[in-house]
Write an enzyme that holds these catalytic residues in place. Sequence first.
Site, PDB file in Angstrom:
ATOM      1  N   LYS A  86       0.817  -1.290   0.153  1.00  0.00           N
ATOM      2  CA  LYS A  86       0.019  -0.024   0.128  1.00  0.00           C
ATOM      3  C   LYS A  86       0.980   1.146   0.116  1.00  0.00           C
ATOM      4  O   LYS A  86       0.626   2.215  -0.789  1.00  0.00           O
ATOM      5  CB  LYS A  86      -0.876   0.031   1.150  1.00  0.00           C
ATOM      6  CG  LYS A  86      -1.578   1.314   1.485  1.00  0.00           C
ATOM      7  CD  LYS A  86      -2.142   1.252   2.876  1.00  0.00           C
ATOM      8  CE  LYS A  86      -2.801   2.658   3.185  1.00  0.00           C
ATOM      9  NZ  LYS A  86      -4.047   2.977   2.519  1.00  0.00           N
ATOM     10  N   HIS A 104     -20.098  11.255  -5.447  1.00  0.00           N
ATOM     11  CA  HIS A 104     -18.773  10.504  -5.578  1.00  0.00           C
ATOM     12  C   HIS A 104     -17.801  11.557  -6.656  1.00  0.00           C
ATOM     13  O   HIS A 104     -16.688  10.843  -6.899  1.00  0.00           O
ATOM     14  CB  HIS A 104     -18.809   9.219  -6.381  1.00  0.00           C
ATOM     15  CG  HIS A 104     -19.640   8.347  -5.409  1.00  0.00           C
ATOM     16  ND1 HIS A 104     -21.195   8.179  -5.609  1.00  0.00           N
ATOM     17  CD2 HIS A 104     -19.308   7.507  -4.444  1.00  0.00           C
ATOM     18  CE1 HIS A 104     -21.604   7.485  -4.686  1.00  0.00           C
ATOM     19  NE2 HIS A 104     -20.613   7.040  -3.910  1.00  0.00           N
ATOM     20  N   GLY A 112     -25.950  12.193   6.229  1.00  0.00           N
ATOM     21  CA  GLY A 112     -25.225  12.255   7.559  1.00  0.00           C
ATOM     22  C   GLY A 112     -23.961  12.742   7.773  1.00  0.00           C
ATOM     23  O   GLY A 112     -23.857  13.681   8.434  1.00  0.00           O
ATOM     24  N   ASP A 169     -28.876   3.328   8.719  1.00  0.00           N
ATOM     25  CA  ASP A 169     -28.146   3.235   7.652  1.00  0.00           C
ATOM     26  C   ASP A 169     -27.979   1.854   7.396  1.00  0.00           C
ATOM     27  O   ASP A 169     -27.499   1.048   8.236  1.00  0.00           O
ATOM     28  CB  ASP A 169     -26.532   3.832   7.372  1.00  0.00           C
ATOM     29  CG  ASP A 169     -26.710   5.093   7.354  1.00  0.00           C
ATOM     30  OD1 ASP A 169     -27.687   5.796   6.755  1.00  0.00           O
ATOM     31  OD2 ASP A 169     -25.832   6.230   8.044  1.00  0.00           O
ATOM     32  N   GLU A 175     -21.264  13.800  11.758  1.00  0.00           N
ATOM     33  CA  GLU A 175     -20.567  12.495  12.119  1.00  0.00           C
ATOM     34  C   GLU A 175     -19.100  12.829  12.165  1.00  0.00           C
ATOM     35  O   GLU A 175     -17.992  11.835  11.800  1.00  0.00           O
ATOM     36  CB  GLU A 175     -20.745  11.529  11.178  1.00  0.00           C
ATOM     37  CG  GLU A 175     -22.178  10.987  10.830  1.00  0.00           C
ATOM     38  CD  GLU A 175     -22.359  10.036   9.803  1.00  0.00           C
ATOM     39  OE1 GLU A 175     -21.304   9.056   9.416  1.00  0.00           O
ATOM     40  OE2 GLU A 175     -23.428   9.980   9.355  1.00  0.00           O
ATOM     41  N   ARG A 235      -6.332   0.384  -0.875  1.00  0.00           N
ATOM     42  CA  ARG A 235      -7.105   0.581   0.229  1.00  0.00           C
ATOM     43  C   ARG A 235      -7.355  -0.703   1.089  1.00  0.00           C
ATOM     44  O   ARG A 235      -7.434  -1.852   0.712  1.00  0.00           O
ATOM     45  CB  ARG A 235      -8.641   1.089  -0.231  1.00  0.00           C
ATOM     46  CG  ARG A 235      -9.315   1.592   0.772  1.00  0.00           C
ATOM     47  CD  ARG A 235     -10.811   2.371   0.419  1.00  0.00           C
ATOM     48  NE  ARG A 235     -11.745   2.012   1.891  1.00  0.00           N
ATOM     49  CZ  ARG A 235     -11.494   2.760   2.811  1.00  0.00           C
ATOM     50  NH1 ARG A 235     -10.687   3.399   2.980  1.00  0.00           N
ATOM     51  NH2 ARG A 235     -12.429   2.501   3.803  1.00  0.00           N
ATOM     52  N   CYS A 287     -26.979   2.604  -0.461  1.00  0.00           N
ATOM     53  CA  CYS A 287     -26.180   3.020  -1.258  1.00  0.00           C
ATOM     54  C   CYS A 287     -26.273   2.773  -2.576  1.00  0.00           C
ATOM     55  O   CYS A 287     -25.149   2.629  -3.453  1.00  0.00           O
ATOM     56  CB  CYS A 287     -24.724   3.156  -1.106  1.00  0.00           C
ATOM     57  SG  CYS A 287     -24.305   3.799   0.685  1.00  0.00           S
ATOM     58  N   TRP A 316     -19.617  -5.627   7.776  1.00  0.00           N
ATOM     59  CA  TRP A 316     -18.119  -5.139   7.613  1.00  0.00           C
ATOM     60  C   TRP A 316     -17.355  -5.544   8.782  1.00  0.00           C
ATOM     61  O   TRP A 316     -16.556  -4.757   9.237  1.00  0.00           O
ATOM     62  CB  TRP A 316     -18.363  -4.022   7.634  1.00  0.00           C
ATOM     63  CG  TRP A 316     -18.975  -3.090   6.075  1.00  0.00           C
ATOM     64  CD1 TRP A 316     -19.159  -4.008   5.037  1.00  0.00           C
ATOM     65  CD2 TRP A 316     -19.567  -1.898   5.698  1.00  0.00           C
ATOM     66  NE1 TRP A 316     -19.787  -3.533   3.981  1.00  0.00           N
ATOM     67  CE2 TRP A 316     -20.059  -1.937   4.201  1.00  0.00           C
ATOM     68  CE3 TRP A 316     -19.528  -0.873   6.243  1.00  0.00           C
ATOM     69  CZ2 TRP A 316     -20.738  -1.054   3.628  1.00  0.00           C
ATOM     70  CZ3 TRP A 316     -20.338   0.413   5.557  1.00  0.00           C
ATOM     71  CH2 TRP A 316     -20.565   0.053   4.450  1.00  0.00           C
TER      72      TRP A 316
END
Length: 761
Positions: free
Chosen positions: A23, A696, A434, A601, A486, A517, A645, A563
Amino acid sequence: MTAQPFTATVLGSPRIGPRRELKRATESYWAGRIGQDELQKVAAGLRRDTWAQLAAAGLDSVPVNTFSYYDQMLDTAVLLGALPARVAGVADELDRYFAAARGNADIAPLEMTKWFDTNYHYIVPEIGPDTTFALNPAKVLAELKEAVEQGIPARPVVIGPITFLLLSKAVDGSPAPIFRLDELTDVYAQLLSALAEAGAEWVQIDEPVLVTDVAADAPALAEQVYARLGGLSNRPSIFVATYFGDPGAALSSLAATPVEAIGVDLVYGSTDSIAAVPELASKVLVAGVVDGRNIWRTDLEAALAKLATVLGSAAAVAVSTSCSTLHVPYSLEPETGLDDALRSWLAFGAEKVNEVVSLARALAEGREAVAEQIHASNAAVASRKSDPRLNNADVRSRIATITAAGTHRGSAETRRAAQADRLHLPPLPTTTIGSFPQTVDIRKARAALAAEEIDSAEYTRRMKAEIADVIALQEQLGLDVLVHGEPERNDMVQYFAEQLEGFFATANGWVQSYGSRCVRPPVLFGDVARPHPMTTAWATYAQSLTDKPVKGMLTGPVTILAWSFVRDDQPLADTANQVALAIRDETLDLEKAGIAVIQVDEPALRELLPLRKADQQAYLDWAVGAFRLSTSGVSDATQIHTHLCYSEFGEVIGAIADLDADVTSLEAARSHMEVLDDLNAIGFAGGVGPGVYDIHSPRVPSTDEMAASLREALNAVPAQRLWVNPDCGLKTRKTDEVTASLANMVAAARKTRATHAGIKS
Ligand code: GLN
Ligand code: ZN
């Protein structure tokens, strides 16, 4: 073609580096801080270390060509000479590859999407009328050579033609890419002869698509392709690997071909059909009994019992992980902060390799040969079973009581009326999803807190300052339902996991999400409980600064599961309900604190959808059930929002309606009409906010553009149900972009309110 069967292997391994070296190196290369030689040196070092460790641990066949600078599907597109024409102008090969992955000033990148039901994202190859295939085996041959020179029993791995085409995207009017299968199979035939020439004894061809229902004729395609490749005389022994589930009918199709070995996932698939395939008697069965994608220690006794049921069905049985260990962290070694019990329940990548080797030894030499390992595994199993953290009677009985009483709220009309009385919103109310931009100051504060340079009082002070700024900005912009922004959340799952019982965070448990990532998923190991409120202080502080309603912001149970690494000792549905109960308690505390709108969410609702159609309804039932458990405690006057999403609902559209939220915000990347028509078609009658602009991209959309979207939406949905919001959270954007875009969005809503015939303010 008469290679010795191997006995112990893994299907692939992590490649980002034990300390995320790859990375760092790729990001430095992209930023121009290091040159290509240095990047290549890091990459070669990582490959060398990985292979050396796998061989030293005792694997007698080691996967190679599983290294990637970005993604294995993109590597396959390069292997097959199938990169899109728009990158052809980039002269340097590696830069061309990165241009395809990430785009540059002139070139749009290829799309990225989820790899089956994992959290890894692959680059979606494009197949158009101009796409040609031409073998480009430089990478796989170079890795094979490198490994052989290092004395490694190397087995090159490539993605197979059926998976490659079924996961590619048709462009420029091309029909579904699978129609090019014959032509592509020729290229694989050339590849096999190139590998044979280079001395490869085995090749692993990955066909995970065979465990899905993506194409009904996949088993027939498998028979066709592998009969052909298996029939070649100049080739290595072929090992076709299926994983992520049960190959079903594809197993007998593959077994009917002359391939030498077939891999089956015996963790997420079953052993049931194996005995029913007589042709396996002449094959090597590569039994994936060690879970390659979750972090629990293998119960060696149970795995040996599973292996015993298949031993008689194949010519030889090799032990393997269920899939590549790409999806788990490198090693437990850096996890020094865990208590002994917890640590004994886990196996990351390196530990899984040892498990594979132990199991293979038990098969070859008898279980006495690994008596010590079996003893330790049994002790871990017993410790995990008896640990009180896995059995919270209070949580279990509360869930039983609530679900028995039903998770219904008042009728939609009752709720609408009660909420209208309480909220006094204008028609076409404006809101956001949010998060507001995660500014440099926010990141600095978080880092300083972690480094103990500031105390938590100072951290809280800085977060409150951010919240005050975001509230002031929203008031000034004239939004109707505000958010606190947030700032205190590094990640929408980790934030909650850190505060709930039953989770722990790893020190170095990074896994690749896409490209460079990485994510560090929390581990959900025990019964989940909420020791204290998690968000109310921030929400009430934000509410104290404004007369407009502030929307409380929570992550839903399905997304928290999706997740995280989740316990495997009880059904996911039960675990989801425990998380849901914690979220329910939070909604009740927010309500008690005077918060009138709460968003839960669920961006991952569609991601966890099982790969086989037959399993999908049961999943949707528990997923919807958990969401309703988390949201049904509040009064009818409290407005529940949810956010998803995506706009391609497919199989989950009915579930979206069943969530029974008062307001649902979604992406509307296609047209508003399509999104709303899809919802109308199933009789969706709730509030809906199809995103009016794409977050995006840094582009600031004009008022007219967004007003046009709203007019379009009003053709499909009555004004009383339409909300105005962006596509998703704003945390990745810059404050000036967000300010300009939201100003135009509010102007578009006002203009539409004033001009649309169906609206009287
Ligand atoms: N509330 C979250 C945010 O705005 C939602 C993020 C998401 O949908 N992935 O960031
Ligand atoms: Zn979103």
